[in-house]
Design a protein around this motif. Structure first.
Motif, PDB file in Angstrom:
ATOM      1  N   LYS A  21     -28.357 -18.276  17.850  1.00 13.99           N
ATOM      2  CA  LYS A  21     -28.738 -18.815  16.540  1.00 13.99           C
ATOM      3  C   LYS A  21     -28.248 -17.921  15.399  1.00 13.99           C
ATOM      4  O   LYS A  21     -27.725 -16.845  15.617  1.00 13.99           O
ATOM      5  CB  LYS A  21     -30.263 -18.987  16.491  1.00 13.99           C
ATOM      6  CG  LYS A  21     -30.769 -20.113  17.410  1.00 13.99           C
ATOM      7  CD  LYS A  21     -32.256 -20.376  17.210  1.00 13.99           C
ATOM      8  CE  LYS A  21     -32.720 -21.521  18.112  1.00 13.99           C
ATOM      9  NZ  LYS A  21     -34.174 -21.799  17.930  1.00 13.99           N
ATOM     10  N   CYS A  24     -31.198 -14.886  14.979  1.00 12.31           N
ATOM     11  CA  CYS A  24     -31.903 -14.290  16.128  1.00 12.31           C
ATOM     12  C   CYS A  24     -31.096 -14.540  17.392  1.00 12.31           C
ATOM     13  O   CYS A  24     -30.119 -15.291  17.380  1.00 12.31           O
ATOM     14  CB  CYS A  24     -33.305 -14.883  16.271  1.00 12.31           C
ATOM     15  SG  CYS A  24     -33.306 -16.654  16.588  1.00 12.31           S
ATOM     16  N   CYS A  26     -31.713 -16.268  20.068  1.00 18.06           N
ATOM     17  CA  CYS A  26     -32.056 -17.446  20.869  1.00 18.06           C
ATOM     18  C   CYS A  26     -30.803 -18.280  21.110  1.00 18.06           C
ATOM     19  O   CYS A  26     -29.896 -18.303  20.290  1.00 18.06           O
ATOM     20  CB  CYS A  26     -33.086 -18.314  20.146  1.00 18.06           C
ATOM     21  SG  CYS A  26     -34.711 -17.567  20.064  1.00 18.06           S
ATOM     22  N   VAL A  38     -36.901 -20.559  21.501  1.00 20.87           N
ATOM     23  CA  VAL A  38     -37.553 -20.145  20.260  1.00 20.87           C
ATOM     24  C   VAL A  38     -38.149 -18.743  20.411  1.00 20.87           C
ATOM     25  O   VAL A  38     -38.656 -18.395  21.473  1.00 20.87           O
ATOM     26  CB  VAL A  38     -38.688 -21.147  19.892  1.00 20.87           C
ATOM     27  CG1 VAL A  38     -39.298 -20.787  18.550  1.00 20.87           C
ATOM     28  CG2 VAL A  38     -38.163 -22.579  19.862  1.00 20.87           C
ATOM     29  N   CYS A  39     -38.042 -17.947  19.340  1.00 20.78           N
ATOM     30  CA  CYS A  39     -38.601 -16.596  19.362  1.00 20.78           C
ATOM     31  C   CYS A  39     -39.424 -16.369  18.089  1.00 20.78           C
ATOM     32  O   CYS A  39     -39.502 -17.248  17.232  1.00 20.78           O
ATOM     33  CB  CYS A  39     -37.463 -15.572  19.461  1.00 20.78           C
ATOM     34  SG  CYS A  39     -36.544 -15.399  17.922  1.00 20.78           S
ATOM     35  N   CYS A  42     -37.217 -17.213  14.746  1.00 23.19           N
ATOM     36  CA  CYS A  42     -36.902 -18.589  14.351  1.00 23.19           C
ATOM     37  C   CYS A  42     -38.148 -19.475  14.300  1.00 23.19           C
ATOM     38  O   CYS A  42     -38.058 -20.617  13.876  1.00 23.19           O
ATOM     39  CB  CYS A  42     -35.800 -19.190  15.217  1.00 23.19           C
ATOM     40  SG  CYS A  42     -36.144 -19.182  16.971  1.00 23.19           S
TER      41      CYS A  42
ATOM     42  N   ASN B  69     -32.595 -13.665  23.891  1.00 26.64           N
ATOM     43  CA  ASN B  69     -33.978 -14.109  24.056  1.00 26.64           C
ATOM     44  C   ASN B  69     -34.121 -15.098  25.204  1.00 26.64           C
ATOM     45  O   ASN B  69     -33.203 -15.854  25.496  1.00 26.64           O
ATOM     46  CB  ASN B  69     -34.464 -14.776  22.772  1.00 26.64           C
ATOM     47  CG  ASN B  69     -34.404 -13.833  21.601  1.00 26.64           C
ATOM     48  OD1 ASN B  69     -34.299 -12.627  21.779  1.00 26.64           O
ATOM     49  ND2 ASN B  69     -34.446 -14.376  20.401  1.00 26.64           N
TER      50      ASN B  69
END
Ligand SMILES: [Zn+2]
Lengths: 478, 95
Positions: A21, A24, A26, A38-39, A42, B69
Motif C-alpha cells: 500500500k 504501510c 500491507c 489491513v494494519c 491503514c 504485514n
C-alpha cells in the motif's frame, strides 16, 4: 430544437500496481477475506504514522512523463477532510496544491482526425475502503482491504465532445498505463474508474453550461450509455425552459437513467491543509532522468519495431499492440520459436476467432507462450497437419493443454514411419491398377489420385510430402 | 469580529462537534483572538521567503515497496463496537 454541443472532462482514478500500500506494508492484492489486508496504519489507529512507498512516486512520474506532463519537482501531500466510514482516519491523504504532474495531454483518433485531450494534472492519493449494505441487520459492513491502495487521479481538461472521444481517450490512457506497468487497469476490479463531468451548451456559445458529475463508472459500455443519457437529460431540461443543477448523479445502468444523489446538508468543504505527517518530496534532476531513461517501449514504437524487425503487416501490428497481453504473448512466443509470422498468424486468426466466440477480452487469455511455441514447432516439424493444429490450438486456448502431450495422447501426430507408409502405399497401388496404367501411359494426374487414396488410407495423418515422394518412387520403379 | 456565530456553527457541523447556544458566543470570541494573534505575522516582511509547509528540515522519507504485514484481523476488530463476518459494522450509510 437548437443545436447543442456536449462538453466532457474526466477524472480517472487508477490503482497503481505496487505490491504494498501507499503508506504501510500491507498487500495490495485484489480480493481476500474482509479486513485481512489491513494494519494499524491503514485502519487509522491513533498514534500511527504513514511512510510513503517510493514506488508510488516513480509510477506517478512514469505516468506523467508518458502523458507529456511536466513533473512538479518540489511536491507534497495535503489532507482532505471528510467523515465517511470508508475512510477510517476521517481524512484522505491526497494532493491539492502541488500535484506531482501538470499540464500534459495525449492525442486521440476521432472520426474527424487527430485531436489532443489536455491533462490538467495528476495527483497521488490513497484509495478508500469498501462499504456493503447488510440487509439482515440494516447496517453497513466496512472492509478496509482497499483502503490505502495507491491511486493516481488523472484530471483532464473539458476537451471531449462525445462518448466516442471519451472512450478513445480512456482506451489510449489504459494502454499507456498498462505498457508502463503502472497499473493493470482492470475495470471489473475497479483498478480504473472514471468520474464524468458533463455539460451541454448551444453551439457557438463560448461559455460552458452547468455541469453534473457521474462518479465511479467502471465499464466502457456503461460510460457510453451514461454520457448519452445524461446529455439527453440536460438538453431536454434546457429545452423545457429548465436549468441544470450542479450536482453529483449516479448512473443506473440497468434502468438506463441517472439519479441525483441525495445532496449532503452542507456544501462540500474539505478544509484541505498540508499533510503534517509526511515530509515534502524533492525530485532531483537525476532521479527524474533515471525514471525517464527506464520508460518502456510504448505502443507506437512497438508497432514500428514489429513491422521493421519481424516483417509483420501494419494492420496486424496494430491489433497485436492494441493489448499489452497480446503484445507480451507475441514477443515471448517469438523469443521461444523464432517464427514471428507464424505467431502473428495464430494470434490474428485463431486467437481472435476464439476470443470473439467466447466473448473474451485478450486480458483473459490463459495459454502460455511455451504452449503456443510448442504448437508452432509441431506444425513446423511436420508432426501434425494444419487441420489437426487448429483442433489442438482450441484445446490449448480453452484448457491450456500441453500441445505435444495432447497430440501424443490422442494419436494426432502425422505418421512419418517409412515402413508404415510404404506398406499402405503398396496396398493402394495394388488396388488401383488402372491408375498405375494411366500414369505409365503419361497421365501424370493419375499420381495425384494415388497420393489422395494413400492419404485417405492413412486417415489424413500422413506427412503429404513423404507420401508424394514414396508414391513417385514406387511408380517409377515399376 | 471576523468569526461570527454562524461560522462557529458551520465549522462545528463540519467537524461533527456539538457546540451549545451558550458556548457559541464564547467560542467565536476565542477563535477571533487566535486569529488576531496569528495576524501579527502579517507585520513581517516575507518578500522572497518561500512558503513553508513543514517545520523540520526533512524531505524524501520513503519506504521500499515490500509487503511486511500479515493478517491481523482478529486484533484489528477487537475494539470495534460492532462487527459482523469479519467486517466493521456501522450505522447504515445513505445510498
Ligand atoms: Zn496497512
Amino acid at each position: 430544437m437548437k443545436a447543442y454541443e456536449t462538453v466532457i472532462g474526466l477524472e480517472v482514478h487508477v490503482e497503481l500496481a505496487t505490491k504494498s500500500k501507499i503508506f504501510c506494508g500491507c498487500t495490495t492484492q485484489f480480493g481476500g477475506d474482509p479486513n485481512t489486508h489491513v494494519c494499524p496504519v491503514c485502519s487509522g489507529m491513533p498514534g500511527t504514522l504513514p511512510v510513503l512507498n517510493k514506488q508510488v512516486v516513480e509510477f506517478a512520474m512514469a505516468a506523467g512523463l508518458a502523458l507529456n506532463c511536466s513533473i512538479t519537482q518540489k511536491c507534497k501531500f495535503d489532507r482532505k477532510n471528510y467523515f465517511y466510514p470508508d475512510l477510517p482516519k476521517a481524512y484522505q491523504i491526497s494532493q491539492l496544491y502541488l500535484p506531482i504532474c501538470r499540464d500534459g495531454g495525449i492525442e486521440i483518433e476521432t472520426e474527424a482526425g487527430k485531436k489532443t485531450v489536455r491533462i490538467h494534472e495528476i495527483h497521488m492519493e490513497e484509495d478508500a475502503g469498501k462499504l456493503v449494505h447488510d440487509p439482515w441487520e440494516d447496517c453497513t459492513l466496512v472492509d478496509y482491504n482497499r483502503c490505502g491502495v495507491p491511486l493516481i487521479e488523472i484530471v483532464s481538461e473539458p476537451d471531449m465532445r462525445s462518448a466516442e472521444e471519451v472512450i478513445a481517450y480512456l482506451e489510449k490512457l489504459r494502454l499507456i498505463l498498462q505498457y508502463l506497468g503502472v497499473s493493470d487497469c482492470k475495470m471489473q476490479e475497479g483498478s480504473l474508474r472514471a468520474d464524468i463531468n458533463l455539460s451541454v451548451r448551444e453551439v457557438g456559445v463560448p461559455e460552458f453550461g452547468t455541469r453534473t458529475e457521474m462518479k465511479n463508472m467502471n465499464s466502457f459500455k456503461a460510460i457510453g450509455r451514461a454520457i448519452e443519457g445524461e446529455r439527453k437529460r440536460q438538453i431536454e431540461l434546457l429545452e423545457d425552459g429548465g436549468k441544470v443543477i450542479q450536482e453529483t448523479r449516479r448512473w443506473d445502468d440497468n434502468k438506463d437513467t441517472s439519479f441525483a444523489m441525495r445532496s449532503k446538508e452542507d456544501a462540500q468543504d474539505y478544509r484541505y491543509f498540508p499533510e503534517p505527517d509526511l515530509p515534502p518530496i524533492e525530485i532531483s534532476d537525476e532521479w527524474l532522468q533515471a525514471v525517464r531513461a527506464h520508460q518502456p517501449e510504448l505502443r507506437d514504437e512497438k508497432m514500428l519495431r514489429y513491422e521493421k524487425e519481424f516483417g509483420i503487416p501494419e494492420y496486424d501490428a496494430l491489433i497485436i499492440t492494441g493489448s499489452k497481453q497480446l503484445a507480451d504473448l507475441f514477443e515471448k512466443t517469438v523469443a521461444l520459436c523464432q517464427k514471428p509470422k507464424e505467431v502473428s498468424n495464430w494470434l490474428m486468426v485463431e486467437t481472435m476467432r476464439l476470443l470473439k466466440e467466447q466473448e473474451m477480452d485478450p486480458e483473459e487469455i490463459t495459454f502460455t507462450p511455451a504452449q503456443l511455441a510448442g504448437l508452432i514447432k509441431l506444425v513446423d516439424g511436420n508432426k501434425i497437419n494444419r487441420t489437426v493444429a487448429k483442433e489442438v490450438f482450441e484445446k490449448v486456448f480453452k484448457e491450456n493443454v500441453d500441445p505435444e502431450a495432447y497430440v501424443e495422447k490422442h494419436g494426432l501426430g502425422l505418421v512419418s514411419d517409412d515402413g508404415v507408409l510404404r506398406s499402405a502405399i503398396r496396398q493402394v497401388i495394388e488396388n488401383n491398377p488402372q491408375s498405375v496404367r494411366d500414369y505409365m501411359g503419361g497421365k501424370s494426374r493419375a499420381m495425384g489420385f494415388l497420393v489422395g487414396q494413400a492419404m485417405k488410407e492413412m486417415k489424413g495423418k500422413a506427412d503429404p510430402g513423404m507420401v508424394n515422394q514414396i508414391v513417385k518412387e514406387m511408380l517409377d520403379a515399376m | 469580529m471576523k468569526i461570527t456565530e454562524d461560522t462557529v456553527k458551520y465549522v462545528a457541523a463540519l467537524a461533527k462537534l456539538t457546540v451549545s447556544e451558550e458556548e457559541q458566543q464564547k467560542v467565536a470570541e476565542d477563535l477571533d483572538r487566535i486569529l488576531d494573534y496569528i495576524e501579527t505575522m502579517n507585520g513581517l516582511d516575507t518578500d522572497g521567503v518561500e512558503p513553508m509547509s513543514h517545520v523540520l528540515p526533512m524531505k524524501n522519507v520513503f519506504r521500499e515497496d515490500i509487503v511486511t504485514n500479515r493478517d491481523e484481523r482478529e486484533q484489528l476488530l477487537r475494539n470495534a463496537p460492532k462487527q459482523k463476518d469479519g467486517s466493521f459494522a456501522v450505522p447504515k450509510t445513505v445510498e
